[in-house]
Design an enzyme around this catalytic site. Sequence first.
Site: not given
Ligand SMILES: NC(=O)c1ccc[n+]([C@@H]2O[C@H](COP(=O)([O-])OP(=O)(O)OC[C@H]3O[C@@H](n4cnc5c(N)ncnc54)[C@H](O)[C@@H]3O)[C@@H](O)[C@H]2O)c1
Length: 309
Positions: A179, A140
């Site tokens: 999640k 990841y």
């Molecule tokens: N939550 C955290 O602490 C955190 C930390 C570091 C980075 N991030 C990054 O922030 C972003 C949002 O994370 P989040 O916590 O909201 O996670 P989340 O899993 O709730 O949201 C990710 C969304 O992307 C959608 N998705 C995944 N792959 C896809 C694809 N190929 N096409 C279309 N939709 C797709 C999922 O259905 C989901 O709605 C991500 O890029 C994640 O890597 C989050």
Amino acid sequence: MQNILVTGGAGFIGSNLALTLQEQFPHAWMVVVDDFRSGSFLNLRGFRGDVVAADVSRLDWREQFKGRQFDAIFHLASITDTTIHDQCLQVHDNVEGFRRLLEFAAPTKCPVVYASSAATYGMAGGRMQEDQPPAPANVYAFSKVQLDNLARRHSQDDPAWRIVGLRYFNVYGPRETHKKAAASMIYQLYLQMQAGRRPRVFFHGEQKRDFVYVKDVVAMTIQARLSPRSQVYNCGSGQPVSFNEVIQALNHGLGTRLEPDYFENPYQSFYQNHTEADMTRAHSDLGFQPQFSPASGIADYLKTLTSNT
Ligand SMILES: NC(=O)c1ccc[n+]([C@@H]2O[C@H](COP(=O)([O-])OP(=O)(O)OC[C@H]3O[C@@H](n4cnc5c(N)ncnc54)[C@H](O)[C@@H]3O)[C@@H](O)[C@H]2O)c1
């Protein structure tokens, strides 16, 4: 802004972002692209824009948005479950989605803000600065390093185009319940404590994390589109707190006095004892200052959690 695109808008951070953008730009045409693999429609209740259910890594962007120009694109779609070890799937869906998006945005040079991650720093721990060499410890994180590399190459080729990466640290807040096990540690501890159970953490609860409240993350993400240059920024609170301190804040907010239930850490040899975002660059380039301390963020979050139960 008249035309705004948010990928991953059914997810935790993406839905908070889409709903805040809708509030701040009520006349904008807003589109969410999400394939709902980890997100939920429940997060988008109240959203009045357009929703395209599609995989960003397979979407024909030009065909989908024929001639439509966006004023800003926020790219958050990503596999976010770090326990998915299928390397081809993680790298394909996360990297190709971004590549296709950049190819779509390149002719108009629409500002792109994308989600990178503190995971790119790997296991080093301590105060993390953007110029540290990446050290991804899982696939990841490796996929996120590829996003940073792609962004750097495109912005070097075209310096007038702004592509801004945000290395989110440990984000917590409303709309993360879908999640489940991948939701924040703050939410996991809350679930145990509101059920009357002692919160379980590794001995002796003094490990520190840079927890950042989603409202600050959304504010910085929106502000990042105005970055003076293409850049990668840390997005944390800059104030790491220990699990013991989190438990204290939860006890305070819930009116409980539950003692931590410590247990042996089976991952001792590859466990981070301290993560902390150096927020100097975000402060100097974007003028960004988080509004929530860990204590005030947890208190604000608890208001939402307790009103829903
Ligand atoms: N939550 C955290 O602490 C955190 C930390 C570091 C980075 N991030 C990054 O922030 C972003 C949002 O994370 P989040 O916590 O909201 O996670 P989340 O899993 O709730 O949201 C990710 C969304 O992307 C959608 N998705 C995944 N792959 C896809 C694809 N190929 N096409 C279309 N939709 C797709 C999922 O259905 C989901 O709605 C991500 O890029 C994640 O890597 C989050």
